[in-house]
Design a protein around this motif. Structure first.
Motif, mmCIF file in Angstrom:
data_model
loop_
_atom_site.group_PDB
_atom_site.id
_atom_site.type_symbol
_atom_site.label_atom_id
_atom_site.label_comp_id
_atom_site.label_asym_id
_atom_site.label_seq_id
_atom_site.Cartn_x
_atom_site.Cartn_y
_atom_site.Cartn_z
ATOM 1 N N SER A 1 0.828 -1.210 0.000
ATOM 2 C CA SER A 1 0.000 0.000 0.000
ATOM 3 C C SER A 1 0.861 1.257 0.000
ATOM 4 O O SER A 1 0.562 2.231 -0.711
ATOM 5 C CB SER A 1 -0.927 0.004 1.219
ATOM 6 N N TYR A 2 1.944 1.230 0.773
ATOM 7 C CA TYR A 2 2.828 2.396 0.842
ATOM 8 C C TYR A 2 3.569 2.601 -0.485
ATOM 9 O O TYR A 2 3.777 3.741 -0.925
ATOM 10 C CB TYR A 2 3.812 2.218 1.994
ATOM 11 N N LEU A 3 3.938 1.511 -1.129
ATOM 12 C CA LEU A 3 4.578 1.613 -2.447
ATOM 13 C C LEU A 3 3.613 2.189 -3.480
ATOM 14 O O LEU A 3 4.015 2.970 -4.355
ATOM 15 C CB LEU A 3 5.088 0.241 -2.903
ATOM 16 N N ARG A 4 2.338 1.805 -3.385
ATOM 17 C CA ARG A 4 1.339 2.371 -4.288
ATOM 18 C C ARG A 4 1.212 3.872 -4.062
ATOM 19 O O ARG A 4 1.065 4.646 -5.015
ATOM 20 C CB ARG A 4 -0.029 1.718 -4.078
ATOM 21 N N TYR A 5 1.291 4.280 -2.816
ATOM 22 C CA TYR A 5 1.189 5.700 -2.491
ATOM 23 C C TYR A 5 2.349 6.480 -3.101
ATOM 24 O O TYR A 5 2.151 7.536 -3.726
ATOM 25 C CB TYR A 5 1.166 5.870 -0.974
ATOM 26 N N PHE A 6 3.567 5.962 -2.962
ATOM 27 C CA PHE A 6 4.733 6.645 -3.525
ATOM 28 C C PHE A 6 4.798 6.548 -5.041
ATOM 29 O O PHE A 6 5.564 7.273 -5.682
ATOM 30 C CB PHE A 6 6.011 6.081 -2.905
ATOM 31 N N SER A 7 3.989 5.657 -5.618
ATOM 32 C CA SER A 7 3.915 5.542 -7.074
ATOM 33 C C SER A 7 2.755 6.353 -7.644
ATOM 34 O O SER A 7 2.412 6.208 -8.823
ATOM 35 C CB SER A 7 3.753 4.064 -7.475
ATOM 36 N N PHE A 8 2.139 7.181 -6.814
ATOM 37 C CA PHE A 8 1.034 8.058 -7.224
ATOM 38 C C PHE A 8 -0.166 7.262 -7.738
ATOM 39 O O PHE A 8 -0.861 7.688 -8.667
ATOM 40 C CB PHE A 8 1.508 9.050 -8.305
ATOM 41 N N LEU A 9 -0.442 6.109 -7.131
ATOM 42 C CA LEU A 9 -1.567 5.286 -7.550
ATOM 43 C C LEU A 9 -2.761 5.390 -6.591
ATOM 44 O O LEU A 9 -3.808 4.811 -6.864
ATOM 45 C CB LEU A 9 -1.130 3.816 -7.665
ATOM 46 N N THR A 10 -2.590 6.102 -5.486
ATOM 47 C CA THR A 10 -3.705 6.283 -4.557
ATOM 48 C C THR A 10 -4.609 7.406 -5.053
ATOM 49 O O THR A 10 -4.194 8.252 -5.855
ATOM 50 C CB THR A 10 -3.189 6.615 -3.155
ATOM 51 N N SER B 1 -0.031 11.794 11.729
ATOM 52 C CA SER B 1 -0.677 12.106 10.458
ATOM 53 C C SER B 1 0.134 11.593 9.277
ATOM 54 O O SER B 1 1.366 11.537 9.310
ATOM 55 C CB SER B 1 -0.877 13.615 10.337
ATOM 56 N N GLY B 2 -0.604 11.181 8.251
ATOM 57 C CA GLY B 2 0.021 10.660 7.046
ATOM 58 C C GLY B 2 -0.665 9.390 6.584
ATOM 59 O O GLY B 2 -1.426 8.755 7.328
ATOM 60 N N PRO B 3 -0.413 8.980 5.365
ATOM 61 C CA PRO B 3 -1.082 7.794 4.818
ATOM 62 C C PRO B 3 -0.724 6.499 5.536
ATOM 63 O O PRO B 3 -1.528 5.567 5.577
ATOM 64 C CB PRO B 3 -0.612 7.761 3.359
ATOM 65 N N LEU B 4 0.485 6.447 6.111
ATOM 66 C CA LEU B 4 0.912 5.226 6.780
ATOM 67 C C LEU B 4 -0.021 4.877 7.948
ATOM 68 O O LEU B 4 -0.245 3.686 8.232
ATOM 69 C CB LEU B 4 2.349 5.379 7.282
ATOM 70 N N PHE B 5 -0.567 5.888 8.599
ATOM 71 C CA PHE B 5 -1.513 5.655 9.692
ATOM 72 C C PHE B 5 -2.682 4.808 9.210
ATOM 73 O O PHE B 5 -3.085 3.840 9.875
ATOM 74 C CB PHE B 5 -2.028 6.989 10.225
ATOM 75 N N LEU C 1 -11.090 -10.457 -2.540
ATOM 76 C CA LEU C 1 -11.848 -9.325 -2.017
ATOM 77 C C LEU C 1 -11.099 -8.626 -0.886
ATOM 78 O O LEU C 1 -11.058 -7.389 -0.822
ATOM 79 C CB LEU C 1 -13.216 -9.796 -1.532
ATOM 80 N N ILE C 2 -10.495 -9.406 0.003
ATOM 81 C CA ILE C 2 -9.739 -8.816 1.114
ATOM 82 C C ILE C 2 -8.477 -8.136 0.612
ATOM 83 O O ILE C 2 -8.183 -6.986 0.957
ATOM 84 C CB ILE C 2 -9.390 -9.896 2.160
ATOM 85 N N VAL C 3 -7.736 -8.829 -0.213
ATOM 86 C CA VAL C 3 -6.448 -8.296 -0.680
ATOM 87 C C VAL C 3 -6.637 -7.047 -1.532
ATOM 88 O O VAL C 3 -5.948 -6.041 -1.343
ATOM 89 C CB VAL C 3 -5.680 -9.380 -1.462
ATOM 90 N N SER C 4 -7.552 -7.096 -2.482
ATOM 91 C CA SER C 4 -7.746 -5.952 -3.366
ATOM 92 C C SER C 4 -8.240 -4.734 -2.599
ATOM 93 O O SER C 4 -7.811 -3.602 -2.858
ATOM 94 C CB SER C 4 -8.732 -6.305 -4.488
ATOM 95 N N ALA C 5 -9.152 -4.949 -1.637
ATOM 96 C CA ALA C 5 -9.654 -3.827 -0.840
ATOM 97 C C ALA C 5 -8.556 -3.234 0.031
ATOM 98 O O ALA C 5 -8.502 -2.015 0.244
ATOM 99 C CB ALA C 5 -10.830 -4.285 0.019
ATOM 100 N N THR C 6 -7.656 -4.089 0.533
ATOM 101 C CA THR C 6 -6.567 -3.606 1.385
ATOM 102 C C THR C 6 -5.528 -2.839 0.574
ATOM 103 O O THR C 6 -5.025 -1.798 1.012
ATOM 104 C CB THR C 6 -5.891 -4.785 2.108
ATOM 105 N N PHE C 7 -5.202 -3.329 -0.601
ATOM 106 C CA PHE C 7 -4.214 -2.653 -1.436
ATOM 107 C C PHE C 7 -4.755 -1.343 -1.999
ATOM 108 O O PHE C 7 -3.992 -0.425 -2.277
ATOM 109 C CB PHE C 7 -3.792 -3.557 -2.591
ATOM 110 N N TRP C 8 -6.074 -1.297 -2.202
ATOM 111 C CA TRP C 8 -6.648 -0.130 -2.866
ATOM 112 C C TRP C 8 -6.977 0.953 -1.843
ATOM 113 O O TRP C 8 -8.114 1.164 -1.463
ATOM 114 C CB TRP C 8 -7.903 -0.512 -3.669
ATOM 115 N N ASP C 9 -5.951 1.602 -1.358
ATOM 116 C CA ASP C 9 -6.072 2.739 -0.470
ATOM 117 C C ASP C 9 -6.644 2.368 0.897
ATOM 118 O O ASP C 9 -6.147 1.457 1.536
ATOM 119 C CB ASP C 9 -6.887 3.847 -1.136
ATOM 120 N N PHE C 10 -7.712 3.027 1.327
ATOM 121 C CA PHE C 10 -8.236 2.817 2.678
ATOM 122 C C PHE C 10 -9.757 2.788 2.651
ATOM 123 O O PHE C 10 -10.398 3.555 1.923
ATOM 124 C CB PHE C 10 -7.779 3.930 3.619
#
Length: 257
Positions: free
Chosen positions: A43-52, A107-111, A152-161
């Motif tokens: 999830s954090y890698l997706r954030y740094f890749s501008f995919l969130t 504060s931040g996406p990691l939270f 369903l669990i994995v995709s929802a978890t990877f796809w932001d929050f």
């Protein structure tokens, strides 16, 4: 009430044991840790890749930040599209209010990534407690692994929050506590669930109907004859509470707020 109206105690009631087997605790802790580590990193890698996206990550980030700066769960996305002044006009996510004061210091996406992954991972504990009374150890842990790795669990978890990530923990906990007839304790996950999303009262109704039918069968609909039974009366009160909770949070959402 005749004997024919009440089902015999099920396997669940006759063979119930409580708690987490010590021999299984380490394996369960490993699965939770592994799931949390992998999903947070991805999830954090997706954030740094501008995919969130704004809708699934930007909204909760801004809503929690604005709450500690004088605007209760205010965020621009829903304000721009729907003209609402609080996220509470979209969803009954009151649990976000106390979390906002924790977010102020973290504060931040990691939270959100950690919070979401831990919530889903820890939901395997009540799931384990429910399943251990019915399944062999190998089958039980296979079920838990399939649960953590299903699409369903994995995709929802990877796809932001998503606030929905709390629902499994709340639902499994409530189910387990009702299974153990710990009705007062079961109110804790119930009220947290109601404060998470407006859909939770319907999940609670489903759980209550399951236990009522499992014990009383078709006799559960004979309220005028069954309400004097203490356990039935408790389930009936829980049923009414779930309906009241839904009406209450919808009234807040559409009229008060």
């Amino acid at each position: 009430m005749s004997k024919s109206e009440v089902k015999p105690d099920s396997f669940m009631a006759r063979n119930s044991t409580s708690g987490l087997r010590h021999s299984d605790a380490y394996l369960l802790a490993f699965l939770i840790s592994a799931f949390t580590f992998v999903t947070v990193i991805v999830s954090y890698l997706r954030y740094f890749s501008f995919l969130t996206l704004n809708w699934d990550l930007g909204i909760p980030m801004q809503a929690l930040w604005s709450t500690t700066h004088g605007y209760v769960l205010w965020e621009t996305a829903d304000y721009t599209f729907f003209g609402v002044h609080s996220y509470l006009e979209i969803h009954s996510t009151y649990i976000a209010l106390p979390l906002a004061f924790i977010y102020k210091f973290m504060s931040g996406p990691l939270f959100f990534f950690v919070f979401q992954s831990v919530a889903i991972g820890v939901s395997t504990i009540p799931l384990y407690c429910i399943g251990k009374e019915h399944l062999k150890k190998s089958h039980l842990f296979l079920m838990i692994i399939l649960y953590l790795t299903n699409f369903l669990i994995v995709s929802a978890t990877f796809w932001d929050f998503h606030w929905e990530s709390l629902i499994p923990l709340e639902t499994f906990s409530m189910f387990y506590l009702l299974q153990k007839k710990k009705y007062v304790l079961s109110l804790i996950p119930f009220f947290i669930g109601v404060s998470t999303l407006e859909v939770f009262p319907f999940l609670a109704l489903g759980i209550i109907l399951y236990f009522a039918y499992e014990k009383y069968g078709n006799a559960m609909i004979k309220i005028h004859r069954m309400y004097s039974n203490p356990e039935y009366g408790t389930l009936l009160a829980y049923f009414a509470l779930s309906i009241f909770a839904y009406v209450f949070i919808r009234t807040l959402q559409y009229i008060v707020i």
